[in-house]
Design an enzyme around this catalytic site. Sequence first.
Site, PDB file in Angstrom:
ATOM      1  N   HIS A 138       0.834  -1.180   0.000  1.00 48.44           N
ATOM      2  CA  HIS A 138       0.000   0.000   0.000  1.00 48.44           C
ATOM      3  C   HIS A 138       0.870   1.231   0.000  1.00 48.44           C
ATOM      4  CE1 HIS A 138      -3.423  -2.277  -0.159  1.00 48.44           C
ATOM      5  NE2 HIS A 138      -4.251  -1.323   0.171  1.00 48.44           N
ATOM      6  N   LYS A 546     -15.702   3.722   3.310  1.00 47.74           N
ATOM      7  CA  LYS A 546     -15.722   4.987   2.563  1.00 47.74           C
ATOM      8  C   LYS A 546     -17.108   5.227   1.970  1.00 47.74           C
ATOM      9  CE  LYS A 546     -13.582   6.840  -1.517  1.00 47.74           C
ATOM     10  NZ  LYS A 546     -14.283   6.117  -2.530  1.00 47.74           N
TER      11      LYS A 546
END
EC number: 4.1.1.31
Length: 883
Positions: A138, A546
């Site tokens: 990431h 999200k």
Amino acid sequence: MNEQYSALRSNVSMLGKVLGETIKDALGEHILERVETIRKLSKSSRAGNDANRQELLTTLQNLSNDELLPVARAFSQFLNLANTAEQYHSISPKGEAASNPEVIARTLRKLKNQPELSEDTIKKAVESLSLELVLTAHPTEITRRTLIHKMVEVNACLKQLDNKDIADYEHNQLMRRLRQLIAQSWHTDEIRKLRPSPVDEAKWGFAVVENSLWQGVPNYLRELNEQLEENLGYKLPVEFVPVRFTSWMGGDRDGNPNVTADITRHVLLLSRWKATDLFLKDIQVLVSELSMVEATPELLALVGEEGAAEPYRYLMKNLRSRLMATQAWLEARLKGEELPKPEGLLTQNEELWEPLYACYQSLQACGMGIIANGDLLDTLRRVKCFGVPLVRIDIRQESTRHTEALGELTRYLGIGDYESWSEADKQAFLIRELNSKRPLLPRNWQPSAETREVLDTCQVIAEAPQGSIAAYVISMAKTPSDVLAVHLLLKEAGIGFAMPVAPLFETLDDLNNANDVMTQLLNIDWYRGLIQGKQMVMIGYSDSAKDAGVMAASWAQYQAQDALIKTCEKAGIELTLFHGRGGSIGRGGAPAHAALLSQPPGSLKGGLRVTEQGEMIRFKYGLPEITVSSLSLYTGAILEANLLPPPEPKESWRRIMDELSVISCDLYRGYVRENKDFVPYFRSATPEQELGKLPLGSRPAKRRPTGGVESLRAIPWIFAWTQNRLMLPAWLGAGTALQKVVEDGKQSELEAMCRDWPFFSTRLGMLEMVFAKADLWLAEYYDQRLVDKALWPLGKELRNLQEEDIKVVLAIANDSHLMADLPWIAESIQLRNIYTDPLNVLQAELLHRSRQAEKEGQEPDPRVEQALMVTIAGIAAGMRNTG
């Protein structure tokens, strides 16, 4: 605990002092004085002195452009050193990680004390242990590899300095080495100049294997074996290695056009090359160690007359020759040369295992168990854990890419447009083709570049040695046809085995539909025949949070898992749930033990498969000792969750969660999607736009170059809010929903849920951790410095919400202050805040200067830009989890 705090504080202060001397040598007394003044003001500001807080703001606002970078670097490097000291203290004899291997002993004692569990049941649970950790690159791993190596050495120095018996001259030598390392770090640029390529990311993953896991895994297994012998009188079989590592680096092409079929092919070869390199070092040690003569008739028959004088060495030298030939062939392939495969090329783990195991059995039979159980046993366990591929890779691609490829194909064949067909028609077509004996792809077809890439990736999978690719993950999976489509594309590529294909359900709607999708798939006879009783499903944490906010997302994840477990149990299918968690709370991160025990009962029966992301890899596996600690924590949690599963939640608790979910999702979306001021506020109050300039990962920050919050990836979304200390995605909506349920007279029920239901208490614990890291005065300062006055009311509203949320969480948890039950973490946050606060204030100032220059049509000053990058990296180090 106090002894631990004071040891940590004294090391942090010693490292800070050395850094101060380094800064003075490099830049002179006046810069050091400036840094010291800022540090003292920050400390006093934290203690509640408002006048000093004001002075801190003024001092940082008035820095000249020449002072910006040294000040930013001083605090950023200090936080890296503080993290290193903390990492050392977690594994020092007084630290928490040193007691983590004890977790296994504590768990085994706890299990033995349960009257309903026989020792046999516990042994069976140990034998079915399965832990697969999936390393992902990431873009939140901000620290450069160069600096990570230096910090590992700093750690080693701290360990030696802790030895009370070292002579004065040794102490002085170690202090000199520390000064050298800190000076080297100071004179190294902490910001990468170029984005890493997917191959660079894969190499970073291999470095973690080489520097930490290679030693950490055998050490963990020795620890596990010792605890099992002590508590159950049970010895681990040699071939039993419950832990595996997989990687997304070089395989994850979802939204990353830089990961191509050629890149995946290259990374697979590179991974095998690295494995031969590491095993060669092991075998070299064994060649020198296994000089024994006595051997069993079986081993002597294996080596023949030629090897009878030193049978073990003979076998090891043979294996060494095969490894060298394999390595040379792989090296040529990596350079693009096409060579015939050499005789003895190693492609399967058995080829490594058999000669080593033959030596092991012979040594045991000849009374040399002490030798067999030394380095040889460690190497055997590495063969089981890493083997020929070193780390397997997952392929991940978005569902629409497969749909588009099949649409293009059906249009070319003149049989209609697959993309516009109904789900029933798609399934009928796919099942017909999956059962068909003729190929579907026409020989002379010239597809578009996008479709060619999808087909080439399937080709790479079909050609790779079996066992080097672990699974094909379909992101944004929504329907049964999404799964069948991948199976058809793999069949057309000529794959000769059933590749595990895992749908990834990641939005709120998709999580809610996950069970229906899997039920439909399991009702298809062809599909049931293919999967042979095993199914993997991936649960997405970051995108669902999200999409709907953290409270609604976590309840949807729980319910999806719960329903899938029951459906698969009924159908006689072994389900592996694959958890796509991140390091930060907004992406599902939580302390491992708490997170696993808070899942639905039965969720770990098929083992645990979980992503370990970016910056968390270093915190959890950066050193062999920390690897032992992390693997022990996972082991204890899996055993406990499988043998003492958490209770099924009461119906009334489920109803409350449904209610909390709806209220929190409505509030979250009301701000994020519907409030017209929200996106402009987000863009100006956080460094979101500037984050794109950081050369962090190989993957673009947005799925599409234009668009609002929904087009942002989950990681930059979280990262941006972590930088300005409002931490919004990790709490928005949750506290308001809890408050509403309290007002409806259900506080005592919420308190009972907190006491008796691990799922709920973990949620509250995660909220507390977020609130402890958030800082409202800093978030307000960002507003004042960067946000249009017309948007200030929105910022104030959000900060007021957080204040109210903290009160309600503390009331339900019956705590007087945040993190009351985790004083070690609270202490660690407080310690770092003194150094993170100046970076936040400075970042707001730098954003102000940079944006001001842009407004006036000028090029931003490179000193401002560079210092801004350093503050972003420094705050990430201070927060300990970025995105």
